[in-house]
Motif scaffolding. Structure first.
Motif, mmCIF file in Angstrom:
data_model
loop_
_atom_site.group_PDB
_atom_site.id
_atom_site.type_symbol
_atom_site.label_atom_id
_atom_site.label_comp_id
_atom_site.label_asym_id
_atom_site.label_seq_id
_atom_site.Cartn_x
_atom_site.Cartn_y
_atom_site.Cartn_z
ATOM 1 N N UNK A 47 0.837 -1.204 0.000
ATOM 2 C CA UNK A 47 0.000 0.000 0.000
ATOM 3 C C UNK A 47 0.864 1.243 0.000
ATOM 4 N N UNK A 48 0.483 2.193 -0.860
ATOM 5 C CA UNK A 48 1.187 3.478 -0.865
ATOM 6 C C UNK A 48 0.342 4.467 -0.088
ATOM 7 N N UNK A 49 0.836 4.824 1.082
ATOM 8 C CA UNK A 49 0.110 5.813 1.879
ATOM 9 C C UNK A 49 0.768 7.168 1.667
ATOM 10 N N UNK A 50 0.176 8.171 2.316
ATOM 11 C CA UNK A 50 0.631 9.538 2.069
ATOM 12 C C UNK A 50 2.134 9.691 2.300
ATOM 13 N N UNK A 51 2.592 9.170 3.437
ATOM 14 C CA UNK A 51 3.990 9.413 3.796
ATOM 15 C C UNK A 51 4.875 8.186 3.749
ATOM 16 N N UNK A 52 4.288 7.083 3.316
ATOM 17 C CA UNK A 52 5.101 5.859 3.353
ATOM 18 C C UNK A 52 4.546 4.804 2.414
ATOM 19 N N UNK A 53 5.423 3.836 2.057
ATOM 20 C CA UNK A 53 4.996 2.593 1.422
ATOM 21 C C UNK A 53 4.974 1.549 2.518
ATOM 22 N N UNK A 54 3.955 0.691 2.496
ATOM 23 C CA UNK A 54 3.883 -0.313 3.550
ATOM 24 C C UNK A 54 3.390 -1.642 2.975
ATOM 25 N N UNK A 55 4.038 -2.710 3.417
ATOM 26 C CA UNK A 55 3.706 -4.054 2.949
ATOM 27 C C UNK A 55 2.929 -4.730 4.070
ATOM 28 N N UNK A 56 1.586 -4.740 3.922
ATOM 29 C CA UNK A 56 0.761 -5.234 5.029
ATOM 30 C C UNK A 56 0.553 -6.745 4.948
ATOM 31 N N UNK A 57 1.648 -7.483 4.953
ATOM 32 C CA UNK A 57 1.546 -8.955 4.931
ATOM 33 C C UNK A 57 1.171 -9.461 6.323
ATOM 34 N N UNK A 58 0.542 -10.659 6.378
ATOM 35 C CA UNK A 58 0.275 -11.234 7.702
ATOM 36 C C UNK A 58 1.582 -11.322 8.493
ATOM 37 N N UNK A 59 1.478 -11.140 9.796
ATOM 38 C CA UNK A 59 2.678 -11.089 10.651
ATOM 39 C C UNK A 59 3.583 -12.310 10.458
ATOM 40 N N UNK A 60 2.934 -13.493 10.297
ATOM 41 C CA UNK A 60 3.739 -14.721 10.212
ATOM 42 C C UNK A 60 4.439 -14.883 8.865
ATOM 43 N N UNK A 61 4.123 -14.036 7.880
ATOM 44 C CA UNK A 61 4.843 -14.110 6.599
ATOM 45 C C UNK A 61 5.872 -12.988 6.442
ATOM 46 N N UNK A 62 5.916 -12.059 7.373
ATOM 47 C CA UNK A 62 6.842 -10.929 7.244
ATOM 48 C C UNK A 62 8.287 -11.434 7.265
ATOM 49 N N UNK A 63 9.121 -10.962 6.325
ATOM 50 C CA UNK A 63 10.505 -11.452 6.286
ATOM 51 C C UNK A 63 11.295 -11.087 7.540
ATOM 52 N N UNK A 64 10.993 -9.945 8.111
ATOM 53 C CA UNK A 64 11.594 -9.548 9.385
ATOM 54 C C UNK A 64 10.446 -9.363 10.369
ATOM 55 N N UNK A 65 10.532 -9.994 11.539
ATOM 56 C CA UNK A 65 9.434 -9.912 12.502
ATOM 57 C C UNK A 65 9.618 -8.739 13.463
ATOM 58 N N UNK A 66 10.833 -8.561 13.963
ATOM 59 C CA UNK A 66 11.038 -7.411 14.858
ATOM 60 C C UNK A 66 12.280 -6.630 14.460
ATOM 61 N N UNK A 67 12.170 -5.322 14.575
ATOM 62 C CA UNK A 67 13.323 -4.447 14.394
ATOM 63 C C UNK A 67 13.570 -3.764 15.734
ATOM 64 N N UNK A 68 14.834 -3.611 16.070
ATOM 65 C CA UNK A 68 15.179 -3.002 17.355
ATOM 66 C C UNK A 68 16.011 -1.746 17.094
ATOM 67 N N UNK A 69 15.534 -0.618 17.652
ATOM 68 C CA UNK A 69 16.205 0.669 17.440
ATOM 69 C C UNK A 69 16.562 1.327 18.772
ATOM 70 N N UNK A 70 17.792 1.765 18.959
ATOM 71 C CA UNK A 70 18.055 2.716 20.046
ATOM 72 C C UNK A 70 17.605 4.102 19.554
ATOM 73 N N UNK A 71 16.871 4.827 20.388
ATOM 74 C CA UNK A 71 16.358 6.130 19.941
ATOM 75 C C UNK A 71 17.514 7.054 19.554
ATOM 76 N N UNK A 72 18.528 7.092 20.426
ATOM 77 C CA UNK A 72 19.753 7.843 20.100
ATOM 78 C C UNK A 72 20.955 6.948 20.391
ATOM 79 N N UNK A 73 22.102 7.296 19.795
ATOM 80 C CA UNK A 73 23.284 6.446 19.961
ATOM 81 C C UNK A 73 24.157 6.860 21.146
#
Lengths: 483, 483
Positions: free
Chosen positions: B373-399
């Motif tokens: 789906x192409x939304x206003x500010x982003x492209x998003x792949x709304x696949x079912x959670x169990x088919x997503x190639x990456x399940x979790x991403x981990x980000x430190x807010x700042x380094x």
């Protein structure tokens, strides 16, 4: 019967693996396939490879095409060098490897990579004739072991079935490195089928023409192969190295400091490989790494070690561990005129490659041989629980008093989480034996006590001891045991 | 840009899939491969197929060889009938399917399976010339679409790359049925690569020469196709059937009683297939079953239905559902002179076969198109959670302030259970966008509050809403969300 024969018999009788197209009498040798139990175990082995090597080390995994164009194999050197020198007996028409039969006749070591004329000269010098019928031999022909296919309506494009999975890893390297925003060192893995037109396929899964490989290619900056943090986690771990005709257990740090292994990066990957094999149930005392001599190495290898396992037919190579340098990336860069360099800490380099090239079929065979035991009253396959093709079997003790219905219910519950099997035919002892020989760790029996208190017996495959467990705790109990 | 182009762009930029051997300018068309994200998603799709079809229905799974001997394809009819009639323009050398260009010129329907002479007569009758350059056409040549390989030092055995996985299921049927102590009905499944020398490969994963299939062959007694208990579980479930040029939702029981589907067994397998596709995230309104006309069916099919999905390039066949009768087993029995009969309730029969032959590559493409789906500010792949190639991403807010160390710790914890990705580069918004477009459902951010109370934020991909979760509850929270 040797253990080899025991495993073959089990494989055929229970359909673990068997010859491809076996119903056709003249089906070619060297093709085997997996029946339901073999497929289950093979898939679990690949899952273990993923868990203990690919995911543990944060590798990337790709899945490439089997058919690759000729350019790839010009660049890789396979078109020129992936060859056997062959001679044919003019009388009985059998085909032999020239180097092998010259060596047998002369007692001399004969290199594989001479020219056709050089082989012919040696055949003449030592008066080599057909080992079977003493017939005269043909001239030597250099034979390429890749299978060729023509693509398009007029076969206009020449392509080959890949003889190793790693060529797609090399060819795809620029895109994978860029799109995954990689930094060196990074490993890329692939599992899939490869094809080699072997002249003498034999010993079921041990020498095949169609092979399932699981390959790992580690890309690194050669000037930093000793700056490798992960090494810390394995430095005390002992590798089993074949040195001076015996096995020596030596820690990774000692192996590197004594120059037995050339750097920390290589030592680390050998360590996690051996740790993987310890988890397959192959006995540690049957493992060794053997450094290859100049005459044994593949043409693309600067330094090579084989990871070998002792079987009833001798030591078998399960993993070729090759330091391929920048041979492949530079070859493809030159042939394709594309840029394969990457920036590492401001330095522009072509990465070097160290590979772990695993044969899945051979590994499976060795796991079965190592775990097969003939006891007084039974054959039992003592594979690790997580590799067993069937995890739980469910038996009603007798086919009445509501036991079959209860057993079905439990079976339906378990099969959502585990590979499960329902069996209500024959004596309970016979049902146990059938599960023992295919390595099923947990046989669950529903008896008259089950009908009273909702507990079942679980019989342990290895000790044959039974415990009673509550039905509503079964799932967790089994999960915990598998670990 | 069409959705097709959006998905292609995403696939190339993020390395989901791309052309094989792309660095070589003249690599043949019709070969594509999976980069790390594509491999992850493709493997999860195959796992879903195993869970929702193979395991749900207690099927057996095998894994056979890709190379099969000529005998197999004599028996199966592929050597004679898996063909395209081709003509070449004598001037511009382009190759065309004779039936297609005669049909375009004449406006008549031209059957695929005429003789070379019959095609030549029609070309002459309608004065058909090259659609590109008006050049004169060559004589028609019947072209077999299988890739041929020679086995042995002198290519002495002719073999082919299998054009469908099911042939090994048929050839292995006697051993599998016997060693697994089967009773009818029983389904045998296989996933793996197949090969077709397509004349016009195109549209990336939609028309390939090397294809990943997942096939299911159901063996049954044709006289009992309506005595099929499992049908009860789906009888009210509505199939989406293409009838009289429109889609009709009809329950399985109505479809059978009205004769739209010929028996309960077939209706059941169509139902569980459609249920599987509902779990892939393909929208129900974009699905249909279409009964094939006489001129569309494969040569081995008595009745055929295609399961099709609507995409930006039209309806695409994802699964061929074929009633193959005893065609294959009888063919192999005759050619091999082996016994393929089984005993069913005292009656000796050759089982009939109904198959679900799924294209994994096409299915993957359709899932991506349906979920992009192409939304206003982003492209998003709304696949079912169990088919997503990456399940979790981990980000430190700042380094700084210990956040990267804490984030690494959480990443190390999560990646033992889930496909996880660590990212500390760029603004948090940009990191979210990068994960949205590859369908990652859970972005976990470590911020200053984490350092105080051991909680993190989890941002939901679809709603973009954030919740705070305790670190020690993260694993269970994610497991529960995936379901």
């Amino acid at each position: 019967m040797s253990k080899y024969d025991d495993v073959m018999k089990l494989a055929l009788e229970r359909g673990f693996f068997f010859q491809s197209s076996e119903i056709y009498a003249d089906a070619p040798a060297g093709f085997w396939e997996y029946g339901p139990l073999g497929t289950s175990m093979k898939n679990k082995l690949i899952q273990l490879w993923r868990k203990e090597l690919v995911k543990r080390d944060e590798m990337l995994e790709i899945d490439g095409s089997v058919i690759m164009p000729e350019d790839v194999f010009i660049a890789s050197g396979h078109l020129k060098s992936f060859v056997d020198p062959l001679v044919e007996c003019k009388k009985c028409k059998q085909v032999f490897r020239a180097d092998k039969i010259i060596s047998e006749k002369s007692g001399q070591i004969v290199p594989e990579r001479l020219s056709e004329k050089e082989f012919d000269a040696l055949i003449s010098k030592y008066n080599v004739r057909c080992p079977n019928c003493k017939g005269e031999l043909s001239k030597t022909k250099i034979f390429n072991m890749m299978f060729k296919v023509g693509i398009g309506a007029k076969d206009e494009k020449v392509a080959y079935l890949r003889p190793e999975t790693c060529q797609s890893i090399f060819v795809d390297f620029p895109r994978v490195f860029r799109t995954m925003r990689c930094k060196l060192p990074i490993a890329i893995a692939q599992t899939g089928r490869v094809f080699r037109n072997e002249i003498s396929p034999r010993q079921c899964l041990l020498r095949l023409r169609e092979i399932i490989q699981a390959e790992i290619e580690v890309f690194f900056n050669p000037s930093k192969a000793n700056e490798f943090e992960k090494f810390e986690s394995v430095k005390k771990y002992k590798l089993r190295m074949w040195i001076d005709e015996k096995i020596v257990e030596i820690s990774c740090e000692d192996a590197v400091s004594k120059g037995i292994i050339s750097n920390k990066l290589i030592a680390y990957y050998l360590a996690i490989l051996q740790q993987f094999y310890e988890k397959t149930g192959i006995k540690r005392e049957n493992m060794r790494f053997r450094t290859l001599g100049e005459d044994e190495k593949a043409f693309y290898t600067k330094q090579g070690l084989d990871f070998e396992v002792l079987t009833s037919v001798g030591w078998i190579e399960l993993v070729a561990c090759n330091y391929r340098t920048d041979y492949d990336l530079s070859g493809h860069a030159k042939e394709s005129k594309k840029d394969f360099s990457v920036i590492d800490d401001g330095e522009k380099i072509i990465p070097h490659v160290f590979e772990l090239s695993m044969g899945i079929d051979r590994t499976l065979f060795c796991i079965m041989e190592n775990s097969f035991e003939r006891e007084k009253e039974r054959d039992v396959l003592k594979v690790p629980f997580y590799l067993a093709p069937i995890t739980c079997a469910v038996f009603p003790l007798v086919n009445r008093e509501g036991m079959p219905e209860k057993a079905r219910e439990i079976y339906e519950m378990l099969r959502k989480n585990f590979d499960s099997f329902y069996d209500d035919s024959g004596s309970i002892g016979r049902r146990y034996r059938r599960m023992d020989e295919v390595g099923c760790p947990f046989c669950i029996t529903i008896d008259s006590q089950t009908m009273k208190d909702d507990t079942v017996t679980i019989r342990d495959r290895d000790s044959m001891k039974q415990v009673r467990v509550k039905i509503n705790e079964l799932n967790d109990w089994i999960k915990k045991m598998i670990g």
